[in-house]
Design an enzyme around this catalytic site. Structure first.
Site, PDB file in Angstrom:
ATOM      1  N   TYR A  39       4.399   4.689  11.420  1.00 12.11           N
ATOM      2  CA  TYR A  39       4.618   3.253  11.607  1.00 12.11           C
ATOM      3  C   TYR A  39       5.413   2.592  10.482  1.00 12.11           C
ATOM      4  O   TYR A  39       5.591   1.383  10.487  1.00 12.11           O
ATOM      5  CB  TYR A  39       3.279   2.525  11.787  1.00 12.11           C
TER       6      TYR A  39
ATOM      7  N   HIS B  28      -3.283   4.610   4.882  1.00 10.36           N
ATOM      8  CA  HIS B  28      -4.483   3.777   4.978  1.00 10.36           C
ATOM      9  C   HIS B  28      -5.696   4.509   4.406  1.00 10.36           C
ATOM     10  O   HIS B  28      -6.439   3.970   3.598  1.00 10.36           O
ATOM     11  CB  HIS B  28      -4.723   3.402   6.443  1.00 10.36           C
TER      12      HIS B  28
ATOM     13  N   ARG C  24       0.858  -1.181   0.000  1.00 15.69           N
ATOM     14  CA  ARG C  24       0.000   0.000   0.000  1.00 15.69           C
ATOM     15  C   ARG C  24       0.897   1.234   0.000  1.00 15.69           C
ATOM     16  O   ARG C  24       1.485   1.591   1.028  1.00 15.69           O
ATOM     17  CB  ARG C  24      -0.896  -0.032   1.242  1.00 15.69           C
TER      18      ARG C  24
END
Length: 397
Positions: free
Chosen positions: A299, A290, A286
């Site tokens: 992260y 998100h 990805r």
């Protein structure tokens, strides 16, 4: 209460089932037992299956590769445009599938018109590639209606925001279709985070027991929001989970659109011809956060994202096509121009305010409205009529 210090005695040895046998006699042999299914054929390959950049690429259909290239370019432009519309406030949220376009495009391409697609919330591109109007596909993410398209018309289930809840639905539809004698396959999509849900387990188990004509595509993009795969599962791969249910697992390079298409096409054909379900894990990444509400820098490292940007599904296929003399600058420009025209139409249509009718709140709740709903609808109608009347009086002054 104090624990007793009295030693615990072992129970006395029991006699065997035969009359006259004494305590301690050898117990009878266990009944014959065998493995119902040899697990070896169900195991995925040790490494993800690839086509582009290998000898297998020479056998790939040039027309198919060019069609997939066009879909990838349009898909990337769709992702960037939808992300921009979110920043402009025209969409409430957009979970981008940038970097995962190969999975999305291939999933739509392998299905026949009679088949069904069961998407998750990140699979808007797969929905559009299946033929759904882009604005209708984005209606949910705009905050208008729960599903902006007719699922029966397109054979596409509603975009599913709860994780993995669409998977049992896919199994149920596929099983029902087979009972009716319909030649239908369901393709259900989810992410790596979805495999941690109970719905995933239930769908896999029922699909295998019923030998339902369904294919599960897990897009392993590395993270379930901020949770890396290593903190979700200790399995060697997610494809290995298939063995525990009694179905084959396939591991594929999710950025190689030709490989994803090959594996999914084989799985769909297997399901259609009575071979039962297949779990396919596509290893991808990805690229974007998100959603627009997520800060991915908290992260994951930029170097990791950069490495995956270099391994881009659009670039990989373009390099293959140019290397084989199937794509030149003129054709690439034509495809890019078509993608820009699609983006322009999408901008124009989503920049127009949606016409809303508050009375639609009461539609599609119950087939037969309850007394409470009828009462509430009447109350709202009276308030709307009163407000309209007041506005008319103000305008006449």
């Amino acid at each position: 209460m104090k624990k007793s210090s009295t030693p615990v005695r072992e129970p006395a040895a029991k006699t065997t089932g035969s009359r006259g046998a004494t305590a301690g006699a050898q117990r009878p042999a266990a009944p014959a037992w065998r493995v119902r299914t040899d697990p070896a054929p169900l195991l995925p390959d040790a490494r993800p299956f690839r086509v582009l950049g290998t000898r297998a690429a020479a056998d790939a259909d040039p027309a198919l590769l060019l069609r997939l290239y066009g879909e990838l370019v349009r898909g990337r432009r769709f992702n960037t445009q939808a992300t921009a519309l979110t920043r402009q406030g025209r969409l409430a949220v957009y979970p981008s599938s940038a970097g995962q376009e190969a999975c999305e495009v291939a999933a739509a391409a392998v299905l026949a018109e009679r088949d069904w697609l069961f998407p998750s919330y990140r699979d808007t591109l797969a929905v559009v590639s299946r033929g759904v109007d882009p604005v209708e596909a984005l209606t949910l993410l705009r905050g208008d209606w729960h599903t902006g398209y007719d699922p029966h018309r397109y054979r596409v289930a509603p975009l599913s925001t709860p994780l993995a809840t669409q998977l049992p639905h896919a199994v149920g539809l596929a099983h029902a279709a087979r009972l009716k004698g319909d030649d239908v396959v369901a393709l259900a999509l989810c992410g790596d985070g979805g495999t941690s849900e109970g719905d995933f387990h239930e769908a896999m188990n029922f699909a295998a027991v019923w030998q339902a004509p369904v294919v599960f595509l897990v897009q392993n993009n590395g993270f379930a929001i901020s949770v890396p795969l290593a903190k979700q599962s200790a399995a060697p791969t997610l494809a290995h989970k298939a063995v525990g249910y009694g179905m084959p697992g396939r591991l594929v390079d999710g950025n190689d659109v030709a490989a994803v298409h090959t594996v999914l096409a084989e799985a769909v054909d297997r399901a259609r011809t009575g071979g039962g379900p297949t779990l396919v894990e596509a290893v991808t990444y990805r690229i974007d956060a998100h959603t627009n509400a997520d800060d991915a820098t908290r992260y994951r490292e930029d170097d990791e994202v950069g490495a995956w940007r270099a391994y881009d599904p659009v670039r990989i296929l373009e390099a293959e096509l140019r290397g084989r003399g199937l794509l030149d600058d003129e054709e690439a420009e034509r495809v890019a121009h078509g993608a820009e025209e699609m983006a322009a139409r999408l901008r124009e249509r989503l920049n127009a305010d949606a016409a809303t009718d508050p009375m639609e709140l009461f539609g599609h709740v119950y087939a037969e409205p309850t007394p409470q709903l009828r009462e509430q609808a009447a109350q709202l109608r009276a308030e709307l009529d009163a407000a309209a009347g007041a506005d008319g009086q103000e305008g006449g002054r």
